[in-house]
Motif scaffolding. Structure first.
Motif, PDB file in Angstrom:
ATOM      1  N   LEU A   1     -22.626  19.844  23.168  1.00 42.70           N
ATOM      2  CA  LEU A   1     -21.226  19.505  23.409  1.00 42.70           C
ATOM      3  C   LEU A   1     -20.515  19.609  22.064  1.00 42.70           C
ATOM      4  CD1 LEU A   1     -18.768  18.221  24.905  1.00 42.70           C
ATOM      5  CD2 LEU A   1     -19.761  15.981  24.343  1.00 42.70           C
ATOM      6  N   THR A   2     -19.577  20.514  21.959  1.00 43.01           N
ATOM      7  CA  THR A   2     -18.872  20.723  20.689  1.00 43.01           C
ATOM      8  C   THR A   2     -17.521  20.027  20.740  1.00 43.01           C
ATOM      9  OG1 THR A   2     -19.916  22.895  20.472  1.00 43.01           O
ATOM     10  CG2 THR A   2     -18.045  22.431  19.035  1.00 43.01           C
ATOM     11  N   ILE A   3     -17.323  19.094  19.809  1.00 41.07           N
ATOM     12  CA  ILE A   3     -16.056  18.366  19.781  1.00 41.07           C
ATOM     13  C   ILE A   3     -15.252  18.721  18.535  1.00 41.07           C
ATOM     14  CG2 ILE A   3     -17.073  16.457  21.079  1.00 41.07           C
ATOM     15  CD1 ILE A   3     -17.031  14.789  18.477  1.00 41.07           C
ATOM     16  N   GLY A   4     -13.944  18.706  18.689  1.00 42.55           N
ATOM     17  CA  GLY A   4     -13.040  18.848  17.552  1.00 42.55           C
ATOM     18  C   GLY A   4     -12.603  17.452  17.156  1.00 42.55           C
ATOM     19  N   THR A   5     -12.759  17.105  15.897  1.00 40.75           N
ATOM     20  CA  THR A   5     -12.411  15.763  15.456  1.00 40.75           C
ATOM     21  C   THR A   5     -11.924  15.803  14.013  1.00 40.75           C
ATOM     22  OG1 THR A   5     -13.171  13.464  15.467  1.00 40.75           O
ATOM     23  CG2 THR A   5     -14.780  15.151  14.774  1.00 40.75           C
TER      24      THR A   5
ATOM     25  N   ILE B   1     -19.557   9.313  26.697  1.00 39.69           N
ATOM     26  CA  ILE B   1     -19.347  10.613  27.351  1.00 39.69           C
ATOM     27  C   ILE B   1     -20.617  11.455  27.367  1.00 39.69           C
ATOM     28  CG2 ILE B   1     -18.064  12.787  27.194  1.00 39.69           C
ATOM     29  CD1 ILE B   1     -15.723  11.082  26.063  1.00 39.69           C
ATOM     30  N   LYS B   2     -21.320  11.504  26.260  1.00 34.39           N
ATOM     31  CA  LYS B   2     -22.563  12.283  26.192  1.00 34.39           C
ATOM     32  C   LYS B   2     -23.571  11.847  27.261  1.00 34.39           C
ATOM     33  CE  LYS B   2     -26.344  13.141  22.851  1.00 34.39           C
ATOM     34  NZ  LYS B   2     -27.337  12.114  23.222  1.00 34.39           N
TER      35      LYS B   2
ATOM     36  N   VAL C   1     -28.413  16.441  25.504  1.00 37.19           N
ATOM     37  CA  VAL C   1     -27.303  17.184  24.896  1.00 37.19           C
ATOM     38  C   VAL C   1     -27.091  16.668  23.480  1.00 37.19           C
ATOM     39  CG1 VAL C   1     -24.791  17.529  24.959  1.00 37.19           C
ATOM     40  CG2 VAL C   1     -26.119  17.676  27.075  1.00 37.19           C
ATOM     41  N   LYS C   2     -26.866  17.560  22.538  1.00 37.74           N
ATOM     42  CA  LYS C   2     -26.508  17.137  21.181  1.00 37.74           C
ATOM     43  C   LYS C   2     -25.005  17.338  20.994  1.00 37.74           C
ATOM     44  CE  LYS C   2     -27.380  21.556  18.804  1.00 37.74           C
ATOM     45  NZ  LYS C   2     -28.099  22.218  17.696  1.00 37.74           N
TER      46      LYS C   2
END
Length: 287
Positions: free
Chosen positions: A38-42, A70-71, A82-83
């Motif tokens: 899971l790729t997040i923008g932060t 959420i993960k 999931v990472k």
């Protein structure tokens, strides 16, 4: 026969119109399932929501919400671990990062607005704040009614910059790519005040070399409900994000994470008002 052919053509056209949407709805979860990521923008400089600490660790309230609420919801849905991969996002870059597929979720300090909803979808609200000003102690700037002719720093693409243009057109607005650059301009005397959401200014002040040199002034001149942003039309993914947040609110885990960062012993003491707590609980829809 002609009538049957007409019905078939109508059905074909209807299917053609919904197929892209259906494909879009599956895209994020399929991508996460295939990559295991899971790729997040932060953010890297918005304490305590998301920042890099002295140990060079990328941490914060928003990041914990992803990791702890959420993960697990995503892992339960797709049936595998999931990472979480983090990429820096700023107000000018976060929507393009989402649209291009570079990130799956914006988890930082993004205000949910009707205009932004034209481009992205938002989760339920996970934090409520409002815009104020950070100034040197003794500054003549006391709020939005006292900034005519004053040099005001804001972040590019932020709701704060837009509101200053609308509500204080006589102010001299200067926009910067991120919070550290805006604060540096204030430190160097290039601007008279820096405007951002009050909670972010509190975090910035707390981390400054000499916190006593600065003060946060003015009543809230905006309403800033923070949400997590996703690609538009991805209903399955949005439901999972919301489900994770709702489960956390319902179980109390959300409030434990809040206390970790904003409680009396937290990174930035900022007690949750009873009205805000009630608002959070009211967002939880029945199962």
């Amino acid at each position: 026969m002609r009538r049957s052919m007409g019905i078939v053509m109508v059905l074909v056209l209807l299917m053609a119109s919904v197929t892209p949407a259906a494909a879009q709805q599956k895209m994020t979860l399929d991508k996460i399932s295939e990559t295991g990521t899971l790729t997040i923008g932060t953010r890297t400089g918005s304490p305590p929501f998301a920042y890099v600490n002295p140990k060079n660790e990328w941490v914060g309230f928003s990041i914990d919400l992803v990791e702890e609420l959420i993960k697990p919801a995503i892992e339960k849905k797709i049936g595998k671990p999931v990472k979480v991969e983090k990429k820096e996002s700023t107000p000018p870059t976060r929507i393009p990062l989402l649209s291009s597929g570079a990130v799956d979720l914006i988890a930082g300090t993004m205000t949910d607005t009707r205009t932004r909803r034209d481009s992205v979808d938002f989760s339920i609200t996970f934090f409520v704040t409002g815009a104020q000003f950070l100034v040197k102690k003794g500054s003549p700037v006391k709020g939005i009614k006292s900034i005519d002719g004053k040099r005001i720093a804001a972040q590019q693409g932020s709701t704060n910059a837009r509101i200053i243009r609308e509500k204080a057109p006589k102010a001299v607005l200067r926009e910067f790519p991120d919070q550290p650059a805006a604060f540096q301009a204030l430190v160097q005397g290039q601007v008279d005040a820096y405007t951002n959401d009050g909670i972010q200014l509190a975090g910035l002040k707390a981390k400054a070399p000499n916190p006593a040199q600065w003060e946060i002034v003015g009543d809230f001149f905006s309403y800033e409900p923070y949400g997590m942003a996703m690609r538009k039309g991805d209903a399955d993914f949005r439901n999972l994000v919301n489900g994770g947040l709702m489960d956390g609110i319902e179980s109390g885990k959300f409030f434990e994470i809040y206390e970790k960062w904003f409680g009396v012993k937290g990174e930035l003491p900022y007690p949750m008002a009873s009205q805000v707590r009630s608002f959070m609980l009211l967002q939880v829809v029945p199962k």
